[in-house]
Scaffold this active site. Structure first.
Site, mmCIF file in Angstrom:
data_model
loop_
_atom_site.group_PDB
_atom_site.id
_atom_site.type_symbol
_atom_site.label_atom_id
_atom_site.label_comp_id
_atom_site.label_asym_id
_atom_site.label_seq_id
_atom_site.Cartn_x
_atom_site.Cartn_y
_atom_site.Cartn_z
ATOM 1 N N GLY A 162 30.240 37.748 39.028
ATOM 2 C CA GLY A 162 31.438 37.483 39.829
ATOM 3 C C GLY A 162 32.049 38.767 40.340
ATOM 4 O O GLY A 162 31.781 39.864 39.849
ATOM 5 N N GLY A 202 35.805 40.478 41.437
ATOM 6 C CA GLY A 202 37.243 40.324 41.336
ATOM 7 C C GLY A 202 37.961 41.298 42.232
ATOM 8 O O GLY A 202 37.354 42.084 42.961
ATOM 9 N N GLY A 203 39.294 41.254 42.167
ATOM 10 C CA GLY A 203 40.075 42.135 43.003
ATOM 11 C C GLY A 203 39.977 43.586 42.584
ATOM 12 O O GLY A 203 40.229 44.483 43.379
ATOM 13 N N MET A 204 39.595 43.820 41.329
ATOM 14 C CA MET A 204 39.545 45.180 40.833
ATOM 15 C C MET A 204 38.124 45.616 40.489
ATOM 16 O O MET A 204 37.763 46.780 40.673
ATOM 17 C CB MET A 204 40.435 45.300 39.575
ATOM 18 C CG MET A 204 40.484 46.685 38.981
ATOM 19 S SD MET A 204 41.672 46.835 37.621
ATOM 20 C CE MET A 204 40.934 45.752 36.408
ATOM 21 N N ALA A 205 37.304 44.696 40.012
ATOM 22 C CA ALA A 205 35.974 45.092 39.526
ATOM 23 C C ALA A 205 34.975 43.966 39.751
ATOM 24 O O ALA A 205 35.336 42.803 39.958
ATOM 25 C CB ALA A 205 36.039 45.444 38.045
ATOM 26 N N ASN A 206 33.704 44.349 39.697
ATOM 27 C CA ASN A 206 32.610 43.389 39.758
ATOM 28 C C ASN A 206 31.973 43.294 38.378
ATOM 29 O O ASN A 206 31.877 44.293 37.655
ATOM 30 C CB ASN A 206 31.558 43.837 40.781
ATOM 31 C CG ASN A 206 32.136 43.929 42.180
ATOM 32 O OD1 ASN A 206 33.040 43.169 42.544
ATOM 33 N ND2 ASN A 206 31.632 44.860 42.976
ATOM 34 N N ASP A 256 48.961 38.297 32.065
ATOM 35 C CA ASP A 256 48.223 37.559 33.098
ATOM 36 C C ASP A 256 47.417 36.428 32.462
ATOM 37 O O ASP A 256 46.262 36.209 32.799
ATOM 38 C CB ASP A 256 47.302 38.509 33.863
ATOM 39 C CG ASP A 256 46.767 37.869 35.150
ATOM 40 O OD1 ASP A 256 47.398 36.911 35.644
ATOM 41 O OD2 ASP A 256 45.723 38.319 35.649
#
Length: 666
Positions: free
Chosen positions: A18, A20-24, A134
């Site tokens: 997946g 994400g907004g910060m990391a893969n 979160d």
């Protein structure tokens, strides 16, 4: 990263899990430990974004501090070619959001079981003063056995941290955001409790309580609107279970559950409380009302008594309205000036002294700096032999230096004592390795073990594996050293027979050699001496020599006897004695006649046989035979044990003519 790529020389990438907004995140195989792992790598476009890097590192730091079966474990953290990465436990399954979609409606007991696991993990985080900030179904994984595991501590902060809400930006998922976070206030442990209440709501109803076109509209609902009743959605939901949702999602943090543990306890009892009443928060009266000062009463009256020219009623109304409006504007402006002045006066940076941060953790330092209205700046990590890992060594500016408020203070944090990599010492000489390790600061302990194959003083094993990184001064390394073949103490074999010695040699695995010797003190057939001697140390496979007694070695007497055997002539007549008698009874004539007719024969030889008995001869065995014609000497040689005697006998023509049964040397 592509499949089959080897990352950091250890992790083989299998596929992407997946983005994400910060990391893969990628599924990979740990080539050293041969296990599946999840590799989380900071996105390329964010590798130079210092805020994102700090957030990524914060997640790594927060997660590595937490060890719990319901928290995804972090195995490795580092940086490769400028990319920040984390290697985490791989959870085969799907997130709670997908689980709810696929499994809804979920049995109440299953809901409680999953929530209990989540609460247990959150409780551990809170015990470490870490707030997740979160919590949402997308950050909770459900494995194939139905176990829940919390992940993504990317915006988790310590309790003393300031809010991370940025201008026009809300960090975290707005659907699960607590009212205080939505307002921009600092998150607390009870903010996580609120998010857990929303997650419980979604598990019971299959949807979130608030929807909207924008994140802002949803955030407004969190601190303006009450959470809808889950029993209105499904009346079969027990009131006691709805009460947990109501209390967890209360607008006022103080009215929520005090801890994750308290919420977990309430959940465990919820299905057994049949007659529960609907929960309502306690009514609290707090704070005080501040009243703005009014204008001076006399001044107001004076104003009212001021003479004015006569005007019409309409003009009076207009003037009255204009006057009120003018006074209002003036009052608002005056109030704004007062407030502005107060704000300017109170907001001007003051000079403060830097607190002593040495020995504090990062969280403690942030709290201490916040008390002085200072901020934490750059964090540098280095090894220290005296300061524990995670504690601050020093700060810049240093303690007691004066700086203005709102400034940042950089800190140097200890990574603990320096570590070195343990080498493979097996096969090396113990004394050499011991000397090297002790110079490096290790404490070396020695254990010995017998070995038939490893040379004495050679290292056979080490209790710390080669490749492990350790702090020498804190480490005791134990080396198992060969003492050579196993030694044992030889028995005293005195009195052992040949058979007994052979059995003993077989028992101890010795190579046996046997010899014989006379002994005046040891009986024949028993051990006279052994080598090595009794009590000596000997190893398996060694040589053992024994001497077996032949008994006493007796002395002998050797002597000669000369025996003279006389010759004897023997006459033999042809007539018998009976005929001769008959002839003697006759007359002389007949006698004369008879005598002239008889004859005599004379033998000129004697057959002599000699028999002797000594150590080498038997009396029944012929020693010597000789035919003699005259007197003859026979020399008889005897060998007898000292003090003993011999025998002899002599026969002439088969008749014993001489014998002696006690022939001695003297």
């Amino acid at each position: 990263m592509k499949p089959d790529m080897i990352f950091n020389e250890r992790y083989r990438i299998i596929k992407s899990l997946g983005e994400g907004g910060m990391a893969n995140v990628y599924l990979a195989t740990d080539l050293i430990l041969d296990r599946p792992v999840a590799v989380k790598v900071l996105r390329v476009d964010l590798r130079d974004d210092q805020d994102t890097i700090r957030r990524f590192k914060r997640e790594a730091l927060a997660t590595t501090e937490l060890v719990h079966p319901n928290i995804v474990s972090v195995y490795d953290v580092g940086e490769v070619d400028g990319f920040q990465y984390m290697v985490m436990e791989y959870v085969a399954g799907y997130d709670l959001k997908t689980y709810i979609t696929k499994q809804f409606p979920i049995p109440y007991q299953v809901v409680i079981d999953i929530m209990t696991q989540i609460l247990s993990a959150v409780e551990v985080a809170h015990d470490h003063n870490i707030i997740h900030r979160d919590l949402k179904p997308q950050n909770i994984l459900i494995d194939e056995e139905g176990n829940a595991k919390i992940t993504d501590f990317g915006i988790a902060v310590a309790l003393a941290d300031h809010s991370l809400t940025q201008t026009n930006t809300l960090l975290g998922s707005v659907h699960y955001l607590s009212p205080e976070q939505a307002r921009g206030s600092m998150a607390t442990k009870r903010s996580d409790i609120y998010s857990l209440g929303i997650i419980l709501y979604e598990m019971l109803t299959g949807k979130v309580p608030f929807e909207g076109e924008t994140a802002v509209s949803i955030a407004l609902k969190h601190f303006q609107s009450e959470v809808p009743s889950v029993r209105e959605f499904d009346p079969s939901i027990p009131q006691s279970l709805e009460n947990i949702v109501l209390q967890a999602t209360c607008k006022v943090p103080q009215d929520r559950f005090q801890s994750a543990e308290e919420m977990s306890i309430a959940l465990s009892k919820s299905l057994s409380q049949k007659d529960a009443e609907k929960w309502h928060p306690e009514v609290l009266v707090s704070g005080e009302t501040k009243v703005l000062p009014v204008l001076d009463k006399n001044a107001a009256e004076a104003s009212n008594t001021t003479k004015e020219p006569e005007v019409t009623a309409d003009k009076k109304k207009k003037m009255s309205r204009r006057k009120k409006w003018t006074v209002g504007v003036i009052m608002v402006a005056l109030l704004m000036l007062i407030v502005g002045g107060v704000v300017v006066a109170t907001s001007s940076p003051k000079e403060v002294k830097v607190p002593d941060l040495s020995g504090m953790t990062i969280s403690e330092a942030k709290s201490s700096l916040a008390d002085k209205n200072l901020k934490l700046g750059k964090v540098t990590r280095t090894n220290s032999e005296t300061v524990s890992s995670g504690d601050i060594i020093n700060s810049a500016p240093k303690k007691n230096e004066t700086i203005r408020e709102e400034n940042k203070v950089d800190v140097i944090v200890s990574k603990g004592k320096s570590k070195i990599t343990v080498e493979n010492y097996v096969g090396s000489t113990y004394s050499d390795v011991k000397s090297t390790l002790e110079k490096d600061g290790f404490t070396v302990e020695k254990e010995t073990q017998h070995s038939d194959s490893v040379t004495e003083n050679e290292i056979m094993e080490q209790d710390i594996s080669a490749g492990d990184k350790v702090v020498p001064s804190d480490t005791v390394i134990t080396l198992t050293v060969s003492s050579g073949p196993e030694m044992f103490t030889l028995r005293d074999l005195s009195g052992y027979t040949t058979k007994s010695v052979q059995d003993y040699a077989t028992e101890i695995g010795a190579r046996l050699s046997i010899s014989e010797a006379y002994s005046n003190s040891v009986e024949k057939g028993q051990v006279v001496k052994q080598s090595p001697t009794a009590g000596s140390n000997m190893s398996k496979g060694g040589s053992l020599s024994v001497t077996i007694s032949k008994g006493k070695k007796e002395t002998t007497d050797e002597f000669t006897r000369t025996i003279t055997v006389p010759f004897k002539s023997i006459v033999t007549e042809s007539t018998s004695s009976s005929d001769k008698d008959k002839e003697e009874s006759s007359d002389d004539s007949s006698s004369s006649s008879s005598s002239s007719s008889s004859s005599e024969s004379k033998t000129d030889e004697n057959v002599i046989e000699v028999y002797i008995e000594d150590k080498t001869h038997n009396i029944d065995t012929l020693y010597e035979r000789k035919t003699i014609t005259k007197d003859t000497e026979f020399k008889l040689s005897f060998i007898v044990d000292s003090g003993k005697s011999g025998k002899y006998k002599i026969l002439r023509d088969d008749k014993v003519i001489a014998e002696n049964g006690n022939v001695t040397k003297n």
